[in-house]
Structure formats: structure tokens, C-alpha cells
Design a protein around this motif. Structure first.
Motif, PDB file in Angstrom:
ATOM      1  N   LEU A  99       0.810  -1.219   0.000  1.00 53.11           N
ATOM      2  CA  LEU A  99       0.000   0.000   0.000  1.00 53.11           C
ATOM      3  C   LEU A  99       0.841   1.266   0.000  1.00 53.11           C
ATOM      4  N   GLU A 100       2.102   1.151   0.372  1.00 50.29           N
ATOM      5  CA  GLU A 100       2.943   2.330   0.622  1.00 50.29           C
ATOM      6  C   GLU A 100       3.002   3.281  -0.566  1.00 50.29           C
ATOM      7  N   THR A 101       3.098   2.754  -1.783  1.00 51.32           N
ATOM      8  CA  THR A 101       3.200   3.622  -2.959  1.00 51.32           C
ATOM      9  C   THR A 101       1.836   4.059  -3.479  1.00 51.32           C
ATOM     10  N   LEU A 102       0.779   3.519  -2.889  1.00 50.58           N
ATOM     11  CA  LEU A 102      -0.569   3.866  -3.339  1.00 50.58           C
ATOM     12  C   LEU A 102      -1.245   4.872  -2.426  1.00 50.58           C
ATOM     13  N   ALA A 103      -1.168   4.624  -1.132  1.00 54.34           N
ATOM     14  CA  ALA A 103      -1.887   5.469  -0.171  1.00 54.34           C
ATOM     15  C   ALA A 103      -1.294   5.258   1.208  1.00 54.34           C
ATOM     16  N   ASP A 104      -0.205   5.954   1.488  1.00 56.62           N
ATOM     17  CA  ASP A 104       0.452   5.748   2.776  1.00 56.62           C
ATOM     18  C   ASP A 104      -0.290   6.400   3.934  1.00 56.62           C
ATOM     19  N   ASP A 105      -1.399   7.087   3.630  1.00 57.17           N
ATOM     20  CA  ASP A 105      -2.199   7.708   4.689  1.00 57.17           C
ATOM     21  C   ASP A 105      -3.338   6.814   5.168  1.00 57.17           C
ATOM     22  N   VAL A 106      -3.504   5.650   4.544  1.00 50.02           N
ATOM     23  CA  VAL A 106      -4.595   4.748   4.919  1.00 50.02           C
ATOM     24  C   VAL A 106      -4.078   3.709   5.912  1.00 50.02           C
ATOM     25  N   PRO A 107      -4.668   3.617   7.090  1.00 46.96           N
ATOM     26  CA  PRO A 107      -4.167   2.662   8.085  1.00 46.96           C
ATOM     27  C   PRO A 107      -4.475   1.218   7.698  1.00 46.96           C
ATOM     28  N   VAL A 108      -3.566   0.331   8.070  1.00 45.97           N
ATOM     29  CA  VAL A 108      -3.754  -1.106   7.857  1.00 45.97           C
ATOM     30  C   VAL A 108      -3.907  -1.770   9.221  1.00 45.97           C
ATOM     31  N   HIS A 109      -5.005  -2.454   9.418  1.00 42.36           N
ATOM     32  CA  HIS A 109      -5.294  -3.126  10.690  1.00 42.36           C
ATOM     33  C   HIS A 109      -5.223  -4.633  10.489  1.00 42.36           C
ATOM     34  N   GLY A 110      -4.722  -5.329  11.477  1.00 40.77           N
ATOM     35  CA  GLY A 110      -4.708  -6.786  11.438  1.00 40.77           C
ATOM     36  C   GLY A 110      -5.583  -7.360  12.538  1.00 40.77           C
ATOM     37  N   CYS A 111      -6.234  -8.482  12.262  1.00 42.80           N
ATOM     38  CA  CYS A 111      -7.056  -9.120  13.296  1.00 42.80           C
ATOM     39  C   CYS A 111      -7.218 -10.602  12.978  1.00 42.80           C
ATOM     40  N   LEU A 112      -7.482 -11.380  14.020  1.00 43.40           N
ATOM     41  CA  LEU A 112      -7.907 -12.760  13.857  1.00 43.40           C
ATOM     42  C   LEU A 112      -9.412 -12.801  14.016  1.00 43.40           C
ATOM     43  N   CYS A 113     -10.084 -13.566  13.154  1.00 49.88           N
ATOM     44  CA  CYS A 113     -11.524 -13.752  13.289  1.00 49.88           C
ATOM     45  C   CYS A 113     -11.797 -15.240  13.430  1.00 49.88           C
ATOM     46  N   PHE A 114     -12.487 -15.621  14.495  1.00 48.61           N
ATOM     47  CA  PHE A 114     -12.690 -17.028  14.816  1.00 48.61           C
ATOM     48  C   PHE A 114     -14.084 -17.475  14.386  1.00 48.61           C
ATOM     49  N   ALA A 115     -14.121 -18.323  13.378  1.00 51.49           N
ATOM     50  CA  ALA A 115     -15.377 -18.937  12.953  1.00 51.49           C
ATOM     51  C   ALA A 115     -15.719 -20.049  13.928  1.00 51.49           C
ATOM     52  N   ALA A 116     -16.998 -20.194  14.225  1.00 51.28           N
ATOM     53  CA  ALA A 116     -17.412 -21.207  15.189  1.00 51.28           C
ATOM     54  C   ALA A 116     -17.133 -22.600  14.652  1.00 51.28           C
ATOM     55  N   PRO A 117     -16.588 -23.494  15.478  1.00 49.96           N
ATOM     56  CA  PRO A 117     -16.359 -24.874  15.042  1.00 49.96           C
ATOM     57  C   PRO A 117     -17.670 -25.557  14.676  1.00 49.96           C
ATOM     58  N   GLU A 118     -17.604 -26.520  13.785  1.00 48.55           N
ATOM     59  CA  GLU A 118     -18.797 -27.241  13.365  1.00 48.55           C
ATOM     60  C   GLU A 118     -19.443 -27.928  14.557  1.00 48.55           C
ATOM     61  N   GLY A 119     -20.771 -27.772  14.667  1.00 46.91           N
ATOM     62  CA  GLY A 119     -21.499 -28.403  15.755  1.00 46.91           C
ATOM     63  C   GLY A 119     -21.519 -27.611  17.038  1.00 46.91           C
ATOM     64  N   PHE A 120     -20.827 -26.448  17.068  1.00 48.43           N
ATOM     65  CA  PHE A 120     -20.799 -25.626  18.261  1.00 48.43           C
ATOM     66  C   PHE A 120     -21.703 -24.415  18.076  1.00 48.43           C
ATOM     67  N   PHE A 121     -22.105 -23.805  19.196  1.00 49.53           N
ATOM     68  CA  PHE A 121     -22.860 -22.565  19.099  1.00 49.53           C
ATOM     69  C   PHE A 121     -21.972 -21.468  18.522  1.00 49.53           C
ATOM     70  N   ALA A 122     -22.589 -20.551  17.773  1.00 52.48           N
ATOM     71  CA  ALA A 122     -21.837 -19.469  17.126  1.00 52.48           C
ATOM     72  C   ALA A 122     -21.061 -18.665  18.159  1.00 52.48           C
ATOM     73  N   SER A 152      -1.396  -5.728  20.170  1.00 55.76           N
ATOM     74  CA  SER A 152      -2.261  -4.720  19.546  1.00 55.76           C
ATOM     75  C   SER A 152      -3.235  -5.304  18.530  1.00 55.76           C
ATOM     76  N   TYR A 153      -3.201  -6.609  18.295  1.00 53.23           N
ATOM     77  CA  TYR A 153      -4.109  -7.217  17.324  1.00 53.23           C
ATOM     78  C   TYR A 153      -5.363  -7.747  18.036  1.00 53.23           C
ATOM     79  N   PRO A 154      -6.545  -7.326  17.615  1.00 51.96           N
ATOM     80  CA  PRO A 154      -7.773  -7.817  18.251  1.00 51.96           C
ATOM     81  C   PRO A 154      -8.148  -9.210  17.767  1.00 51.96           C
ATOM     82  N   LEU A 155      -8.843  -9.935  18.629  1.00 51.96           N
ATOM     83  CA  LEU A 155      -9.378 -11.255  18.313  1.00 51.96           C
ATOM     84  C   LEU A 155     -10.899 -11.111  18.277  1.00 51.96           C
TER      85      LEU A 155
END
Length: 232
Positions: A156-179, A193-196
């Protein structure tokens, strides 16, 4: 920077599905090449250890693909105005980026995970915080996410260095479990600093206000889609 091109958004979980397919083919080839005596032994005591390991890896990739598809469908439903790229190739790496969302508050590198068990962040008196899932140390997941964020930031640096990049983990519910099972519902865990996130909380974050306009988000999505092609 306006651009009306329709980028190749990719297919969520495609490279994981292909890995699962390759492992399945290897396992089936090994089974087909057994002698009659080996087939009899496998029928009585089960397949050899190597085939069991192949099956376990195959299931892991298939489970990951299902999780990525689940998150992609959720994002399409809950964040219809947010452009999202799926299953992108990492530069100079065999790894991939599961999802890239272009929201008003910035670009989100979303690494999808699907595990059973309680998810927690432990912070010892001395040393680094650790991510634990079902009691096992999974901190390496954060190291992988950090590399993805670094790659997207560099792209992104050469395209838009003013736009923030955020990282996160997103946990999909295991099969057979409640969401959303595994994470606390009333607070967001963070590590380095990375949210889950669970899916609904991720969607809420992507729908929050920010300074990136819809037109610019679409244009950046098209540019990044070319620079980070589909991994599958």
C-alpha cells in the motif's frame, strides 16, 4: 484514483481446498497401491500411520476452507458496502491472506481461524503475552498475522500511505458448536495490539465510521487485487 474496473475478488478458502484435495489424492493413491495383505491389515487395524497423518492434514485444510467461506459469507451479508478480497497471495511467500476488507476506517487484514476450546490471552509478569486456545500455546498465529500486515502495508505504501492497515484474527465457530463460542462476548481480547474478533464484532468494526470514502476504497481494492493476486 477513481477506477470502475471490477477486480478479481478471489474465492474464499480456494487455496485451502486445493491443499486438501492434493492430500486426499495422495492418500487415495497410497491406499490403491497397497498389496492384498496390506489392504487386509488396514481393514482390521486401520490405515498406516503416514496415511493417518495425511488424513489429519487434509481435514485441517478442509476445516480452514470452510471457516474462510463462512467468514466471507458473513461479510457479504453484514458488510455489503465494504469491498473484500479473498485468498490473496503473499509476496515472496507460500502463505496467503484470507481476507482483505476495505472499510471506512482503513484496510483490514483478516486471518480466519476455526478452533475448538476457550480462547485466552495470558500475560505473565515477565515475558511476552501468549495466545492460548484450548490450553495450547498458539502465539505463532499472531506472528503470521504480523507478516501479513507488513506485506499489505508495504504494498500500500506507494498507493496510499495515509490509509491505516489493521490486522485481526476472526474465529469462525467450530462445526457443531454454538456461534461465537470460545471468545468472551462482552470484551475484545488483544495481543500485540491485534484484536481477536468473533464474526459479528468484526462486522461491527468494519461498519464503523472513518475517513476512507467508498469511491477510494473501491479504487484501492482494485489496485491491491492486481498487486496481490488470488492464491488459489
Amino acid at each position: 484514483m477513481a477506477d470502475d474496473r471490477l477486480p478479481d475478488l478471489g474465492v474464499a478458502g480456494e487455496s485451502a481446498r486445493r491443499n486438501a484435495q492434493r492430500l486426499r489424492e495422495r492418500r487415495e493413491q497410497r491406499a490403491a497401491s497397497r498389496s492384498g495383505l496390506a489392504r487386509l491389515a488396514a481393514a482390521v487395524v486401520g490405515p498406516p500411520a503416514k496415511e493417518k497423518r495425511l488424513l489429519a492434514r487434509e481435514k485441517q485444510w478442509a476445516t480452514g476452507a470452510e471457516g474462510e467461506q463462512t467468514i466471507a459469507e458473513m461479510l457479504a451479508h453484514r458488510c455489503p458496502d465494504t469491498p473484500v478480497l479473498h485468498d490473496r497471495r503473499m509476496p515472496r511467500s507460500r502463505a496467503n491472506i484470507d481476507h482483505l476488507a476495505f472499510a471506512a476506517s482503513g484496510i483490514y487484514v483478516i486471518d480466519t481461524k476455526r478452533y475448538r476450546g476457550k480462547i485466552e490471552v495470558t500475560k505473565p509478569l515477565f515475558g511476552q503475552a501468549k495466545l492460548k486456545i484450548a490450553g495450547r500455546d498458539r502465539t505463532k498465529l499472531i506472528d503470521g498475522l504480523a507478516r501479513q500486515v507488513e506485506a499489505v502495508t508495504a504494498t500500500l505504501e506507494t498507493l496510499a500511505d495515509d490509509v491505516p492497515v489493521h490486522g485481526c484474527l476472526c474465529f469462525a465457530a467450530p462445526e457443531g458448536f454454538f456461534a461465537d463460542r470460545g471468545l468472551p462476548l462482552l470484551r475484545t481480547l488483544r495481543i500485540n495490539s491485534y484484536p481477536l474478533y468473533y464474526p459479528r464484532r468484526l462486522a461491527k468494526r468494519l461498519n464503523s465510521d472513518g475517513t476512507l470514502t467508498a469511491d477510494r476504497a473501491r479504487a484501492l481494492c482494485a489496485e491491491i487485487a492486481e498487486r496481490l493476486p488470488p492464491a488459489g
